[in-house]
Design an enzyme around this catalytic site. Structure first.
Site, PDB file in Angstrom:
ATOM      1  N   LEU A  73       0.814  -1.220   0.000  1.00  0.00           N
ATOM      2  CA  LEU A  73       0.000   0.000   0.000  1.00  0.00           C
ATOM      3  C   LEU A  73       0.844   1.264   0.000  1.00  0.00           C
ATOM      4  CD1 LEU A  73      -3.025  -0.627   2.417  1.00  0.00           C
ATOM      5  CD2 LEU A  73      -2.974  -0.756  -0.087  1.00  0.00           C
ATOM      6  N   HIS A  74       1.973   1.237   0.723  1.00  0.00           N
ATOM      7  CA  HIS A  74       2.740   2.481   0.846  1.00  0.00           C
ATOM      8  C   HIS A  74       3.414   2.911  -0.453  1.00  0.00           C
ATOM      9  CE1 HIS A  74       6.946   0.707   2.106  1.00  0.00           C
ATOM     10  NE2 HIS A  74       6.488   0.158   1.007  1.00  0.00           N
ATOM     11  N   ASP A  75       3.416   2.046  -1.463  1.00  0.00           N
ATOM     12  CA  ASP A  75       4.005   2.413  -2.755  1.00  0.00           C
ATOM     13  C   ASP A  75       3.176   3.449  -3.501  1.00  0.00           C
ATOM     14  OD1 ASP A  75       6.117   0.636  -2.470  1.00  0.00           O
ATOM     15  OD2 ASP A  75       5.141  -0.963  -3.606  1.00  0.00           O
TER      16      ASP A  75
END
Length: 346
Positions: free
Chosen positions: A254-256
């Protein structure tokens, strides 16, 4: 002279300001495979390290290098200078000997080979909002990695290294009794699926990633002897549905991405789950007050370097997105160090 309470001190300023010195010493040791060599030899003198590594610097600088590693707690030492005998600590013997399955040095190798240089341009990233990695040469970061077998191998092992402790802890702490199947989206080398299956004999797991990663995941599955309950599957989680499973996991995925894409991925996970199924995001979840998890905030800045628009997030952020998607409840499971599993239940 004893420092008085509240008296100004430059100690922390200098500690952080020179932090790249300490980082580069460790990264260089890992790139030299120093801890693997020491593990093979059990104990070594500085002159033996110098000969094996082919170091041309003065003996004094070899002592400086090894003694700094000792001061940081990465080596043990008996004697001093010419009489010194070095050996690994429990931590380095466990996690930085590349011959052990517990090796996490892949992420440190990638930091040394790629990220160390890119982080020199953090200021430019903040000023421009643009990625500072291969994308500066108009190259797609993920595309470049996935078409180069050597870079892909380094990247997958880096992702495994940074998450290995979290995967083991998640496999042991999460309650799997209500579930039978799990899919790890962006599963890389397949380690999360393997750890869950190893610690939960009733679970059947799938590691799902782009086609070039499948052979790497299959090798991991064979290494751990779990081909009966762990499979590797290929696909693009943006262009196709996520295969159905009782649990959908995304580790450092998700943090990408920006907020819109985060919500889109969570919606895809929701659609793949049955009622009461669980979506799990394993990342450096930042504390809601944004004071404690500095690693999570540094990782978020790393996403600026790598993607330009990706960022790490708080549990409050996760809850907001889970509500938008339609999940009925959430929980937070602390894992190792600064990492947690943010869980949303359908």
């Amino acid at each position: 002279m004893e420092q008085q309470p509240n008296q100004p001190s430059p100690e922390n300023i200098m500690k952080i300001g020179t932090g790249f010195w300490a980082s580069k010493i460790l990264l260089t040791a890992v790139s030299f495979q120093l801890f693997t060599i020491v593990a093979e030899k059990k104990t070594m003198k500085a002159e033996d390290v110098k000969d094996i590594l082919g170091l041309k610097c003065a003996n004094r600088h070899v002592y400086d290098f090894l003694d700094a590693l000792t001061g940081f707690g990465f080596l043990k030492r008996d004697g001093v200078l010419e009489t010194a005998i070095y050996s690994n600590t429990v931590d380095t013997d466990t996690f930085l000997d590349s011959n052990k399955p517990s090796y996490i040095g892949g992420i440190l190798e990638m930091m040394n080979n790629r990220l160390y240089g890119f982080w020199g341009n953090l200021g430019e990233g903040l000023l421009t909002g643009l990625p500072q990695n291969e994308a500066k040469r108009s190259e797609d970061f993920f595309g470049l990695i996935y078409k180069d077998p050597e870079k892909l191998n380094e990247f997958t092992h880096a992702m495994s290294g940074i998450q290995m402790g979290n995967f083991i802890t998640f496999a042991q702490k999460f309650d799997f009794t209500k579930y039978k199947t799990l899919i790890d989206v962006g599963g890389s080398a397949g380690l999360l699926s393997v750890m869950v299956a190893k610690h939960n004999p009733h679970m059947h797991c799938t590691s799902f990633d782009l086609p070039p990663v499948e052979p790497i995941a299959n090798a991991t599955i064979q290494q751990f002897g779990l081909p009966d309950r762990v499979k590797a599957a290929s696909g693009d989680f943006f262009t196709m549905p996520i295969p159905d499973a009782d649990i959908v996991v995304m580790g450092n995925i998700l943090h990408d991405w920006n907020e819109e894409n985060k919500i889109s991925l969570m919606r895809k996970a929701y659609e793949a789950l049955p009622d009461n199924g669980a979506f799990v995001a394993i990342e450096g979840i930042i504390d809601d007050e944004r004071k404690q998890n500095v690693f999570g905030m540094m990782m978020s800045l790393n996403m600026l370097i790598e993607t330009g628009t990706g960022f790490d997030y708080t549990f409050a952020d996760f809850n907001k997105w889970a509500n938008i998607v339609g999940f009925k409840s959430t929980s937070l499971l602390p894992l190792v160090g600064p990492s947690s599993a943010a869980i949303a239940y359908k």
